[in-house]
Design an enzyme around this catalytic site. Structure first.
Site, PDB file in Angstrom:
ATOM      1  N   HIS A 120      -0.501 -33.989   9.583  1.00 35.79           N
ATOM      2  CA  HIS A 120      -1.534 -33.496  10.507  1.00 35.79           C
ATOM      3  C   HIS A 120      -2.748 -33.037   9.693  1.00 35.79           C
ATOM      4  CE1 HIS A 120      -3.642 -30.939  13.353  1.00 35.79           C
ATOM      5  NE2 HIS A 120      -3.041 -31.637  14.302  1.00 35.79           N
ATOM      6  N   GLU A 170      -4.558 -30.544   9.828  1.00 37.22           N
ATOM      7  CA  GLU A 170      -4.527 -29.130   9.410  1.00 37.22           C
ATOM      8  C   GLU A 170      -3.652 -28.961   8.175  1.00 37.22           C
ATOM      9  OE1 GLU A 170      -3.555 -27.491  13.259  1.00 37.22           O
ATOM     10  OE2 GLU A 170      -5.544 -28.093  13.949  1.00 37.22           O
ATOM     11  N   GLY A 194      -3.081 -30.926  21.496  1.00 39.52           N
ATOM     12  CA  GLY A 194      -2.973 -29.588  20.921  1.00 39.52           C
ATOM     13  C   GLY A 194      -3.140 -28.537  22.001  1.00 39.52           C
ATOM     14  N   GLY A 195      -4.340 -27.962  22.090  1.00 41.10           N
ATOM     15  CA  GLY A 195      -4.607 -26.843  22.998  1.00 41.10           C
ATOM     16  C   GLY A 195      -4.085 -27.054  24.416  1.00 41.10           C
ATOM     17  N   GLY A 244      -9.606 -29.611  18.440  1.00 38.36           N
ATOM     18  CA  GLY A 244      -9.883 -28.225  18.814  1.00 38.36           C
ATOM     19  C   GLY A 244     -11.352 -27.920  19.034  1.00 38.36           C
ATOM     20  N   GLU A 254      -6.401 -39.128  14.910  1.00 34.75           N
ATOM     21  CA  GLU A 254      -7.032 -37.879  15.336  1.00 34.75           C
ATOM     22  C   GLU A 254      -8.272 -37.628  14.484  1.00 34.75           C
ATOM     23  OE1 GLU A 254      -4.044 -34.975  17.206  1.00 34.75           O
ATOM     24  OE2 GLU A 254      -3.748 -34.850  15.053  1.00 34.75           O
ATOM     25  N   ASN A 291       1.586 -30.648  20.638  1.00 31.91           N
ATOM     26  CA  ASN A 291       1.693 -29.911  19.377  1.00 31.91           C
ATOM     27  C   ASN A 291       1.224 -28.476  19.625  1.00 31.91           C
ATOM     28  OD1 ASN A 291       1.428 -28.892  16.787  1.00 31.91           O
ATOM     29  ND2 ASN A 291      -0.315 -30.199  16.234  1.00 31.91           N
ATOM     30  N   TRP A 292       2.195 -27.554  19.664  1.00 25.13           N
ATOM     31  CA  TRP A 292       1.839 -26.149  19.958  1.00 25.13           C
ATOM     32  C   TRP A 292       1.158 -25.468  18.777  1.00 25.13           C
ATOM     33  CZ3 TRP A 292       6.410 -23.362  22.934  1.00 25.13           C
ATOM     34  CH2 TRP A 292       6.654 -24.045  24.139  1.00 25.13           C
ATOM     35  N   LYS A 293       1.214 -26.097  17.601  1.00 26.32           N
ATOM     36  CA  LYS A 293       0.683 -25.465  16.372  1.00 26.32           C
ATOM     37  C   LYS A 293       1.342 -24.094  16.201  1.00 26.32           C
ATOM     38  CE  LYS A 293      -3.370 -28.280  16.893  1.00 26.32           C
ATOM     39  NZ  LYS A 293      -4.772 -28.519  16.596  1.00 26.32           N
ATOM     40  N   SER A 330      -8.862 -33.038  21.293  1.00 25.62           N
ATOM     41  CA  SER A 330      -9.454 -32.542  22.543  1.00 25.62           C
ATOM     42  C   SER A 330      -9.129 -33.402  23.764  1.00 25.62           C
ATOM     43  CB  SER A 330     -10.970 -32.358  22.394  1.00 25.62           C
ATOM     44  OG  SER A 330     -11.252 -31.398  21.392  1.00 25.62           O
TER      45      SER A 330
HETATM   46  P1  PGA Z   1      -6.470 -30.458  20.223  1.00 29.31           P
HETATM   47  O1  PGA Z   1      -5.498 -30.723  18.979  1.00 29.31           O
HETATM   48  O2  PGA Z   1      -5.913 -31.225  21.389  1.00 29.31           O
HETATM   49  O3  PGA Z   1      -6.422 -28.965  20.439  1.00 29.31           O
HETATM   50  O4  PGA Z   1      -7.822 -30.940  19.827  1.00 29.31           O
HETATM   51  C1  PGA Z   1      -4.935 -31.988  18.729  1.00 29.31           C
HETATM   52  C2  PGA Z   1      -4.078 -31.934  17.507  1.00 29.31           C
HETATM   53  O5  PGA Z   1      -4.434 -31.230  16.549  1.00 29.31           O
HETATM   54  O6  PGA Z   1      -3.002 -32.577  17.440  1.00 29.31           O
END
Ligand code: PGA
Length: 252
Positions: free
Chosen positions: A95, A97, A232-233, A173, A167, A9-11, A211
């Site tokens: 998600h 967020e 994510g990251g 993050g 998650e 997930n590049w966000k 993470s």
């Molecule tokens: P992260 O994000 O790997 O940067 O913690 C995961 C996600 O939000 O899907």
């Protein structure tokens, strides 16, 4: 046999330049991949077409969000049908967020899941508790309620299109990951909820997110109820993402 999935997930990150560099690196890094993992790239929606061109069909692609409606006067929204028409295979839904920053409710999540499935997309439904909820001993109740509501409209053959990503909000993050044991316990609880709903729970892929990095992925993926990851990251770094895909045990 459950699908093993590692989705990046590049966000709201990236550019055409990043697409050009990163997707090619991931593609060559994954060839050949013999552990049965399906890699998925989930870029910002504007780059979906560019990512699909760069993958040459070798990597699945998804969107990060879809609308609650099929079409109409909803300025700024993108429907599940449009994502499918543009070549996507997956959509994230719910998600944390989206839930936390944009007020997405459990009710909206369940509508979006229904839209995604009806349009032929696989829905990666995201659930997870906050730190406060975990510390209050409510993590399992919160996650169970999110799962029940999210899949309330799913039935029959549609279960094949459902993927659930656990998650924990406090792990996204932050560099803090749930221990493999805690993640496994929650995944087993989610599978039990699905079973209680009459879903083919043993066939539904459950991903862990929060993470995940190359150095912790193997321990998570070794757990019996963890079928992959939502990254994510680390998905913005080709080497890390490829290593995470390769951390899945077994050969196909
Ligand atoms: P992260 O994000 O790997 O940067 O913690 C995961 C996600 O939000 O899907």
């Amino acid at each position: 046999m459950r699908r093993k999935i590692v989705a990046g997930n590049w966000k709201m990150n990236g550019s055409k330049d990043l697409v050009n560099r990163l997707v090619g690196q991931v593609r060559s890094g994954l060839a050949p991949l013999d552990n049965g993992v399906e890699a998925v790239i989930i870029p910002p929606a504007l780059f979906v077409g560019d990512v699909i061109s760069e993958t040459g069909g070798e990597i699945a692609v998804g969107v990060q969000n879809i609308a609650c409606w099929d079409s109409g006067a909803y300025t700024g929204e993108i429907s599940a049908g449009m994502a499918k028409d543009s070549g996507c295979d997956y959509s994230l839904v719910g998600h944390s967020e989206r839930r936390q920053l944009f007020g997405e409710t459990d009710e909206q999540v369940s509508v979006k899941v229904a839209r995604a499935l009806a349009s032929g997309l696989d829905a990666v439904i995201c659930v997870g508790e906050t730190l406060e909820e975990r510390e209050a001993g409510k993590a399992e109740d919160v996650v169970s309620a999110q799962v029940r509501k999210a899949v309330s409209e799913v039935d029959g053959g549609q279960w094949q299109q459902v993927v659930i990503a656990y998650e924990p909000v406090w792990a996204i993050g932050t560099g803090k990951t749930a221990t493999a044991e805690d993640a496994q316990a929650m995944h087993a609880a989610i599978r039990a909820v699905l079973k209680s709903l009459g879903a083919p729970s043993e066939q539904i892929s459950l991903l862990y997110g929060g993470s995940v990095k190359a150095d912790n992925a193997a321990a998570l993926f070794a757990q019996p109820d963890i079928d992959g990851g939502l990254i994510g990251g680390a998905s913005l770094d080709a080497k890390e993402f490829v290593s995470i895909c390769r951390a899945m045990p077994g050969k196909s």
